[in-house]
Design an enzyme around this catalytic site. Sequence first.
Site, PDB file in Angstrom:
ATOM      1  N   LYS A   1     -31.273  -3.655 -27.489  1.00 46.30           N
ATOM      2  CA  LYS A   1     -30.029  -3.486 -26.741  1.00 46.30           C
ATOM      3  C   LYS A   1     -29.130  -2.442 -27.388  1.00 46.30           C
ATOM      4  O   LYS A   1     -28.605  -1.541 -26.720  1.00 46.30           O
ATOM      5  CB  LYS A   1     -29.305  -4.826 -26.632  1.00 46.30           C
ATOM      6  CG  LYS A   1     -28.034  -4.767 -25.777  1.00 46.30           C
ATOM      7  CD  LYS A   1     -26.788  -4.755 -26.629  1.00 46.30           C
ATOM      8  CE  LYS A   1     -25.541  -4.774 -25.766  1.00 46.30           C
ATOM      9  NZ  LYS A   1     -24.303  -4.913 -26.565  1.00 46.30           N
TER      10      LYS A   1
ATOM     11  N   ASP B   1     -28.137  -7.104 -22.183  1.00 43.09           N
ATOM     12  CA  ASP B   1     -27.683  -8.158 -23.099  1.00 43.09           C
ATOM     13  C   ASP B   1     -27.649  -9.479 -22.355  1.00 43.09           C
ATOM     14  O   ASP B   1     -28.110  -9.592 -21.214  1.00 43.09           O
ATOM     15  CB  ASP B   1     -26.337  -7.806 -23.711  1.00 43.09           C
ATOM     16  CG  ASP B   1     -25.235  -7.687 -22.664  1.00 43.09           C
ATOM     17  OD1 ASP B   1     -25.494  -7.992 -21.481  1.00 43.09           O
ATOM     18  OD2 ASP B   1     -24.123  -7.272 -23.028  1.00 43.09           O
TER      19      ASP B   1
END
Length: 314
Positions: free
Chosen positions: A289, A308
């Site tokens: 991420k 996320d």
Amino acid sequence: MSPRRRRVRRPLPPTPLCASTPPPSTPSVDIPKSEAPGHRPPPARRRLPLVADAAAEAEGEWNPLPLSSADLSLPLTLPTGQTFLWRRTSVSPLRFTAAVGPHLVSLSRLPDGRVAFLLHNESPTSSVPDAHAALCDYLNAAVPLAELWRQFAAADARFAEVAVGLGGGGARVLRQDPVECVFQFLCSSNNNIARIEKMVWKLAGYGERLGEVGGFVFHQFPTIDRLARVSEQELREAGFGYRAKYVVGTARELQVKPGGGEKWLASMRTRELPEVIEALCTLPGVGPKVAACVALFSLDQNHAVPVDTHVWKV
């Protein structure tokens, strides 16, 4: 109380300037403590160099950028999680201030709708032409965002609906300095915006001081070598928690990259996205991420999609 005691009463100390305090018409000075308060209006407030100062408003100091309101919305771009270094230094008119490389600049909108900048620290190392070029690069000014939004809205009804709610456009993806972007997003994992901003501001403070605007002291973001000299313990004491070891570790990893960390990161702009993600994930504390955020916001990987927990919930 007798008149005599009133005359000798010690004056109150100056109070900090708040956002609602109107700027004085005369140059700001601190009131000497030895001066009796009865000789001037009570108690004067210490004046900070706001972007709204008369000198800042002088005609010709605001320099237009090639971006209309449809090409760049400041509130939809700067305080929305791509970067954590811009500060709102005026509400009316709306202005944001930050260091872009060695340039301390404020961004605002002209009456004709164009975005303009004010350079606060003009010097041999920071000129208006150089700041203009740096901002155009940072803001991805070559991307025709208004036209892209029109194409997206014509192709997708849901996008068209959302675009109306966002004022018709201007949410622009930035092209940040990769070093600055990496260390900002190292601070972002399992964190909230307020704490991320505090940590990133702490890191920025290790760089060269550029000036003060609106009560905020701004610094050029520090080099990799400077960050590598910061101790993990110092960052832990500043509230970084487990992220402290990642900041220090990544700085030291970047120091030993072939050609140096800055060159290594910049080279990612010409590589394929999977290779970029894989390379970034070799740095301490960088997962898929964070790597996708760095790739999207600084490495020209415009097809990167950071995922996320919030995106998974959607």
